[in-house]
Motif scaffolding. Structure first.
Motif, PDB file in Angstrom:
ATOM      1  N   VAL A 112       0.859  -1.292  -0.083  1.00 56.61           N
ATOM      2  CA  VAL A 112      -0.055  -0.101  -0.210  1.00 56.61           C
ATOM      3  C   VAL A 112       0.723   1.056   0.140  1.00 56.61           C
ATOM      4  N   VAL A 113       1.942   1.424   0.837  1.00 59.02           N
ATOM      5  CA  VAL A 113       2.790   2.432   0.998  1.00 59.02           C
ATOM      6  C   VAL A 113       3.619   2.736  -0.450  1.00 59.02           C
ATOM      7  N   MET A 114       4.085   1.495  -1.071  1.00 62.73           N
ATOM      8  CA  MET A 114       4.804   1.651  -2.293  1.00 62.73           C
ATOM      9  C   MET A 114       3.736   2.132  -3.168  1.00 62.73           C
ATOM     10  N   ALA A 115       2.392   1.895  -3.104  1.00 63.22           N
ATOM     11  CA  ALA A 115       1.685   2.204  -4.320  1.00 63.22           C
ATOM     12  C   ALA A 115       1.212   3.865  -4.224  1.00 63.22           C
ATOM     13  N   ILE A 116       1.367   4.140  -2.904  1.00 60.15           N
ATOM     14  CA  ILE A 116       1.030   5.575  -2.488  1.00 60.15           C
ATOM     15  C   ILE A 116       2.160   6.436  -2.875  1.00 60.15           C
ATOM     16  N   GLN A 117       3.261   6.073  -2.725  1.00 60.77           N
ATOM     17  CA  GLN A 117       4.458   6.844  -2.903  1.00 60.77           C
ATOM     18  C   GLN A 117       4.655   6.851  -4.679  1.00 60.77           C
ATOM     19  N   ARG A 118       3.875   6.287  -5.563  1.00 58.68           N
ATOM     20  CA  ARG A 118       3.988   6.332  -6.963  1.00 58.68           C
ATOM     21  C   ARG A 118       3.308   7.211  -7.559  1.00 58.68           C
ATOM     22  N   VAL A 151       0.159  12.128   5.856  1.00 61.82           N
ATOM     23  CA  VAL A 151      -0.724  11.428   4.585  1.00 61.82           C
ATOM     24  C   VAL A 151      -0.394   9.946   4.513  1.00 61.82           C
ATOM     25  N   ILE A 152       0.921   9.588   4.373  1.00 61.96           N
ATOM     26  CA  ILE A 152       0.953   8.214   4.101  1.00 61.96           C
ATOM     27  C   ILE A 152       0.710   7.314   5.360  1.00 61.96           C
ATOM     28  N   PRO A 153       1.194   7.644   6.606  1.00 59.65           N
ATOM     29  CA  PRO A 153       0.546   6.897   7.811  1.00 59.65           C
ATOM     30  C   PRO A 153      -1.150   6.912   7.978  1.00 59.65           C
ATOM     31  N   LEU A 154      -1.457   7.980   7.506  1.00 58.39           N
ATOM     32  CA  LEU A 154      -3.052   7.999   7.690  1.00 58.39           C
ATOM     33  C   LEU A 154      -3.689   7.073   6.829  1.00 58.39           C
ATOM     34  N   ILE A 155      -3.651   7.124   5.788  1.00 55.42           N
ATOM     35  CA  ILE A 155      -4.180   6.442   4.442  1.00 55.42           C
ATOM     36  C   ILE A 155      -3.563   5.059   4.607  1.00 55.42           C
ATOM     37  N   SER A 156      -2.433   4.764   4.554  1.00 55.44           N
ATOM     38  CA  SER A 156      -2.134   3.347   4.621  1.00 55.44           C
ATOM     39  C   SER A 156      -2.648   2.495   5.781  1.00 55.44           C
ATOM     40  N   SER A 157      -2.641   3.181   6.942  1.00 56.05           N
ATOM     41  CA  SER A 157      -3.036   2.513   8.207  1.00 56.05           C
ATOM     42  C   SER A 157      -4.542   2.314   8.072  1.00 56.05           C
ATOM     43  N   ALA A 158      -5.339   3.220   7.564  1.00 53.63           N
ATOM     44  CA  ALA A 158      -6.764   2.982   7.217  1.00 53.63           C
ATOM     45  C   ALA A 158      -7.053   1.802   6.170  1.00 53.63           C
ATOM     46  N   ILE A 159      -6.477   1.774   5.064  1.00 54.47           N
ATOM     47  CA  ILE A 159      -6.555   0.692   4.319  1.00 54.47           C
ATOM     48  C   ILE A 159      -6.195  -0.630   4.752  1.00 54.47           C
ATOM     49  N   VAL A 160      -5.120  -0.866   5.543  1.00 58.47           N
ATOM     50  CA  VAL A 160      -4.528  -2.133   5.959  1.00 58.47           C
ATOM     51  C   VAL A 160      -5.493  -2.271   7.160  1.00 58.47           C
TER      52      VAL A 160
END
Length: 715
Positions: free
Chosen positions: A460-466, A481-490
């Motif tokens: 998920v993080v690798m996808a957001i970073q792209r 942004v990355i901690p918030l979105i990735s934690s919610a998805i996971v």
């Protein structure tokens, strides 16, 4: 270079025809002066270093080197070969051979002197003078820095003009620049000249390309490092700096060698236009160079084609190329090749999580085991020590250790998931990884849930970073942004989508293990024993070990889980103990270095450090590894058949009091050690007797032993 090299350490007529024979001939000079205490042991260390990467350099140079416990003081020997010796250089054999011997604990001052020599080898005048010098004392003085290349060259030219006989047998070696075509000096000199010519031409092209550029020169920062940190590290630095001067580029190099390293000023890094990494070991503190155009190559590329690297990084800067690898890369990429296949990366991602988890396993498991040993088997039912703790009662101390261990164990799944994600996506992967791992623990998804959570979080993080993010938002991406979105998805995926199926699979596997009896349990023990001994601490070994520790990472593990842990630890102790026993009972089948390693293997094996057998397997894998696997399978099967149990995940013989059926458990280990020892002795005895192993030091056998392929790799 003081007395690091003397005339006695110089051979201007080196007659060896292989790199092994050349190393032996030069090393014998070191032995004669008392600089090396064990010829065979030292040569084994040289061979181990050579196996990591060939030490031949373009321009006719061979520079075998190593750090060794058999060296009493830093020493350099020099040999000049008329025929040339193959050291693996792309342009052919070497006629200038330097053997560098550094003690295992060499001080920084001497290592700095050795690095100075490495830099001199990039000086064409220096190597030309070495090809023309006619006297061993003059050669030693030139290498020490007591004589200048210009003076040596002038003396050689004067000797040539004086006619034949002026300097005896050494007169046949002349200045490389004036040697007739086809002589021994010509190949190396031609290579050096060709390299210099290509460098000059490329430099002129680089100047033409930037004729309209700003007045400020292009700035490059570089890091060089090699496995030993003695030679190639500094040679690559010198080569890059010389190429930079030719191209009109400012190049500042940080050499991460054995003498330590001084970090480049952060302001210098910030002002750089590009970065070059020329390394064969991971660059330390690589994140300092993030966000810049980067060229990442092996250290020999920094030596052999520096101008190309500078041109490449300039091209990337002009195109604005800043890739993930150039930005520092992930921890997995920093430890290897960024172009590795997906399967290799997946294994490394998983091993990243396991490596961070193992210390929690060891600490927590041993604390829990000690808690049971001190407080009895009912200690898991004791009340919290915050509510009830009596200083004079052993039961309270046992409960304290047990409860601390449980807290440590509760980190296993979150740490596993967090650092799998870290291996995939670096620091931004930690938060969603830990969150996913904690959810896996909460819903009883266990070890399988932790693996899934870590891989999902990293992905998920690798996808957001792209995603192309506006410049104004980039500053808050890693923190918010990355901690918030990735934690919610996971969290959503683990709680709602895949968590329940994984928890069901984990429960099914646990129930299956609990139901194993008789032949099934014995077969499982044999399989785990084979896995533990297949790669001696590698990925397959870690899979078996992690499988076992996951089973006991609960407050009340099942009897089957404790039997599996016992079988895994017993099998893991077999290879080093067997190698130690084999070197004791049939020492003549092993080299002196292997016999020394065998003494250490007693302690390593008893401590459940399977890696203690690696030096033996690296030297003779086709005999050692199958033998180890056979013994490991026997031990694993017997441990399961005897019903031995283990609550601690580590400790070797030091946790025998915590083992169920300890005498039968030790019998299982002894049986496996006996099988492996017998097989190793028989298999090694079937081959042609090795004079190097039969007599660790006789000079009469020294030459024939040089070509013997069995050379142990230093651990």
């Amino acid at each position: 270079m003081s007395d690091m090299i003397t005339a006695d350490l110089v051979d201007l007529d080196l007659s060896a025809d292989t790199k092994e024979a050349a190393a032996r001939a030069l090393a014998q000079r070191m032995v004669a002066l008392g600089r090396v205490t064990d010829l065979e042991g030292f040569l084994a260390d040289v061979a181990a270093r050579e196996a990591q990467m060939p030490t031949g350099l373009d321009g006719g140079i061979g520079i075998p080197h190593c750090r060794s416990t058999h060296v009493t003081e830093p020493t350099l020997a020099f040999g000049r070969s008329a025929a040339g010796i193959d050291f693996g250089a792309a342009d052919g054999p070497a006629d200038l051979i330097f053997l560098i011997a550094a003690p295992a604990g060499a001080d920084d001052a001497h290592l700095t002197i050795l690095s100075s020599l490495a830099r001199q080898l990039m000086n064409a005048e220096f190597t030309t003078a070495l090809r023309s010098v006619a006297d061993a004392g003059a050669a030693a003085a030139l290498i020490r820095g007591d004589e200048t290349p210009e003076k040596v060259k002038a003396e050689a030219e004067a000797a040539v003009e004086a006619g034949p006989g002026a300097h005896g047998a050494s007169d046949g070696v002349k200045d490389a620049a004036s040697a007739p075509e086809g002589t021994a000096a010509a190949p190396g000199a031609a290579s050096a000249g060709a390299a210099a010519g290509s460098t000059t031409g490329a430099a002129e092209a680089a100047r033409d390309d930037t004729s309209g550029a700003d007045e400020r020169p292009f700035r490059v920062v570089a890091v060089t490092s090699c496995p030993t940190g003695i030679a190639h590290t500094y040679m690559a630095a010198e080569s890059l700096e010389n190429a930079g001067r030719e191209a009109g580029v400012e190049v500042l190099v940080e050499t991460q060698g054995s003498a330590g390293f001084t970090r480049l000023d952060p302001a210098v890094i910030a002002a750089a236009d590009g970065v070059i990494f020329a390394h064969d070991v991971p660059v330390r503190d690589k994140d300092r160079f993030a966000g810049k155009p980067t060229v990442d190559v092996g250290v020999k590329a920094g030596i052999n084609r520096p101008t190309e690297l500078i041109a490449e990084v300039r091209g990337k800067a002009e195109r604005g190329e800043v890739t993930a690898a150039a930005s520092g890369g992930t921890p997995v990429e920093r430890a290897g090749d960024s172009a590795e296949g997906y399967g290799t990366k997946l294994r490394k991602w998983l091993m990243s999580g396991v490596s961070y988890m193992v210390p929690f396993v060891a600490a927590g498991g041993l604390l829990i085991a000690l808690g049971f040993a001190i407080g009895g088997w009912q200690v898991n039912k004791a009340p919290s020590v915050m509510d009830h703790f009596v200083w004079t009662q052993t039961g309270s101390w046992g409960a304290l250790l047990f409860q601390i261990g449980i807290v440590a164990f509760n980190f296993l799944i979150p740490v596993l998931a967090g650092y799998i994600a870290y291996g995939m996506a670096d620091r931004p992967g930690l938060v969603p990884g830990f969150v996913g791992g904690s959810i896996a623990l909460t819903i009883n998804a266990g070890f399988l849930g932790g693996l899934a959570a870590g891989l999902i979080a990293g992905g998920v993080v690798m996808a957001i970073q792209r995603i192309d993010i506006p410049a104004a938002l980039r500053g808050i991406m890693p923190v918010v942004v990355i901690p918030l979105i990735s934690s919610a998805i996971v969290g959503f995926l683990m709680f709602v989508v895949i968590g329940k199926p994984i928890a069901s699979a984990q429960k099914a596997m646990t129930d299956w293990l609990n139901g194993l009896t008789g032949a099934n349990a014995i077969l499982l023990g044999a399989l785990l024993g084979l896995m533990m001994c297949f790669d001696l601490g590698g990925p397959v070994n870690k899979v078996a070990y992690t499988f076992a520790t996951a089973g006991i990472a609960v407050a009340s593990p099942s009897d089957s889980a404790m039997k599996i842990m016992a079988a895994v630890m017993a099998a893991g102790m077999v290879p080093p103990l067997a190698m130690a026993l084999a070197t004791t009972v049939r020492g003549k089948l092993f080299t002196q270095t292997e016999r020394e390693n065998g003494k250490a293997a007693w302690v390593l094996g008893a401590s459940f450090i399977t890696e203690g057998a690696i030096p033996f397997a690296a030297a003779d894998p086709l005999r050692v590894i199958p033998s180890a696997m056979a013994g490991g399978a026997v031990t694993g099967a017997l441990s399961m058949a005897f019903g031995a149990t283990l609550r601690a995940p580590h400790g070797g013989i030091f946790v025998v009091p915590l083992i169920g059926n300890p005498f039968l458990y030790l019998l299982a280990i002894a049986a496996g050690v006996g099988v492996t020892t017998a097989l190793v002795v028989v298999l090694k005895g079937m081959r042609k007797e090795n004079p190097q192993a039969a007599d660790a030091g006789t000079t009469a056998n020294a030459t024939s032993a040089a070509t013997e392929p069995k050379q142990p790799v230093a651990a």
